[in-house]
Scaffold this motif. Structure first.
Motif, PDB file in Angstrom:
ATOM      1  N   VAL A 159       1.733  27.644 -15.434  1.00  0.00           N
ATOM      2  CA  VAL A 159       0.696  28.253 -16.273  1.00  0.00           C
ATOM      3  C   VAL A 159      -0.030  29.280 -15.411  1.00  0.00           C
ATOM      4  CG1 VAL A 159      -1.509  27.885 -17.453  1.00  0.00           C
ATOM      5  CG2 VAL A 159       0.372  26.279 -17.814  1.00  0.00           C
ATOM      6  N   VAL A 160      -0.245  30.464 -15.951  1.00  0.00           N
ATOM      7  CA  VAL A 160      -0.929  31.498 -15.162  1.00  0.00           C
ATOM      8  C   VAL A 160      -2.135  32.055 -15.906  1.00  0.00           C
ATOM      9  CG1 VAL A 160       1.174  32.147 -13.944  1.00  0.00           C
ATOM     10  CG2 VAL A 160       0.531  33.387 -16.016  1.00  0.00           C
ATOM     11  N   HIS A 161      -3.122  32.483 -15.105  1.00  0.00           N
ATOM     12  CA  HIS A 161      -4.319  33.153 -15.632  1.00  0.00           C
ATOM     13  C   HIS A 161      -4.306  34.596 -15.139  1.00  0.00           C
ATOM     14  CE1 HIS A 161      -5.033  29.064 -14.171  1.00  0.00           C
ATOM     15  NE2 HIS A 161      -5.778  28.866 -15.237  1.00  0.00           N
ATOM     16  N   TRP A 162      -4.868  35.468 -15.941  1.00  0.00           N
ATOM     17  CA  TRP A 162      -5.108  36.834 -15.478  1.00  0.00           C
ATOM     18  C   TRP A 162      -6.324  37.381 -16.206  1.00  0.00           C
ATOM     19  CZ3 TRP A 162      -4.171  38.940 -11.227  1.00  0.00           C
ATOM     20  CH2 TRP A 162      -4.285  40.322 -11.039  1.00  0.00           C
ATOM     21  N   GLY A 163      -7.284  37.863 -15.439  1.00  0.00           N
ATOM     22  CA  GLY A 163      -8.524  38.385 -16.007  1.00  0.00           C
ATOM     23  C   GLY A 163      -9.743  37.617 -15.544  1.00  0.00           C
ATOM     24  N   THR A 164      -9.581  36.350 -15.178  1.00  0.00           N
ATOM     25  CA  THR A 164     -10.732  35.572 -14.707  1.00  0.00           C
ATOM     26  C   THR A 164     -11.300  36.152 -13.420  1.00  0.00           C
ATOM     27  OG1 THR A 164      -9.159  34.065 -13.623  1.00  0.00           O
ATOM     28  CG2 THR A 164     -10.032  33.387 -15.764  1.00  0.00           C
ATOM     29  N   GLN A 165     -10.436  36.778 -12.615  1.00  0.00           N
ATOM     30  CA  GLN A 165     -10.885  37.345 -11.337  1.00  0.00           C
ATOM     31  C   GLN A 165     -11.788  38.555 -11.539  1.00  0.00           C
ATOM     32  OE1 GLN A 165      -7.975  37.949 -12.674  1.00  0.00           O
ATOM     33  NE2 GLN A 165      -7.563  40.129 -12.409  1.00  0.00           N
TER      34      GLN A 165
END
Length: 277
Positions: A159-165
């Motif tokens: 599972v990956v996140h992108w944008g939280t950073q």
């Protein structure tokens, strides 16, 4: 709030409290997009492996997995459990404390493996911390993820996140920037194929190879989400720290960026090596 899912699991009071707070929070902090929920909405033991680019990731991962109908048991730093109130919430929601250093991590690892054997979903960030990779790719994985994956024959799902950073910038003072609202994606990919490794004697080489295969699946999925070609090698924080110390001792560089600029491969770890360390 009505949630659908073939494996909806009952929640206790602590979990319902967190849902009450965290579900709307993930909408307020950004324009969230949850994709691939059907991949994780399956019964039985599941090991979820995720990238870690911001301190907000556990919030979004937890909500994402809860939306699938599962109750995720998240591995987290034991120091968080010693914070008043926070510790009670973490314990009440079934999170797994992991001590660092001195061989203490084995206790948390065994607790997580027991959770899997009891049919639960466990979430681990193979990096062990928010990535220090300058381009925010996954780092060299810790071996615990492989030990967990090899402890039984169950799905290992990236599972990956992108944008939280962009909302909470890691390691930057005053790095909280909720406005303007950012797009935040959380995406699940297909289970990692570990069939070639199962049934083999577990040794250091197998642990290393499996951890790299798992982290490689996370890295490649993140590349798809970002629309970029990921690096072949993993950033190694220990190597980077040694380079920084060497540079500072020599008085030739003030930070690791300068060192890496002169030796771009020195702080990365090959994704697959030919011999044991």
């Amino acid at each position: 709030m009505r949630r659908r899912g073939p494996v909806f699991e009952k929640a206790n009071g602590w979990i319902r409290f967190c849902e009450f707070v965290m579900f709307p929070l993930t909408r307020v902090l950004g324009r969230r997009s949850f994709e691939g929920l059907e991949v994780v909405a399956i019964p039985g033991p599941v090991l979820v492996v995720a990238n870690h680019i911001s301190q907000l990731d556990p919030v979004y991962t937890a909500v994402y997995l809860r939306k699938s109908g599962r109750l995720p048991h998240i591995m987290a730093k034991a120091s968080l459990f010693r914070i008043p109130v926070v510790g009670k919430i973490l314990t009440g929601t079934g999170m797994i404390p992991v001590e660092r250093g001195g061989g203490q991590g084995q206790v948390g690892l065994e607790a997580a493996i027991k959770m899997l054997h009891d049919g639960h979903m466990v979430l681990i960030y193979p990096d062990g911390t928010v990535t220090r990779d300058p381009d925010q790719w996954p780092m060299k994985p810790r071996p615990g993820v492989a030990a967990m994956a090899l402890s039984g024959d169950f799905p290992v799902i990236p599972v990956v996140h992108w944008g939280t950073q962009e909302v909470y910038v890691p390691y930057v003072k005053g790095g909280f920037h909720p406005l303007p609202r950012k797009n935040i994606r959380v995406v699940a990919g297909p289970p990692v194929d570990l069939s070639a490794f199962r049934g083999r004697p577990v040794d250091a080489r197998l642990i290393r190879d499996v951890s790299y295969v798992i982290q490689g699946a996370v890295r490649d999925l993140l590349g798809e989400v970002r629309g970029e070609t990921p690096p072949v090698e993993f950033y190694d924080q220990k190597k980077a720290d040694r380079l920084r110390a060497r540079a500072e001792a020599a008085g030739t560089a003030a930070n690791i960026e300068t060192v890496v600029a002169t030796d771009p491969v020195a702080a990365v770890e090959p994704a697959a090596e030919k011999k044991d360390r």
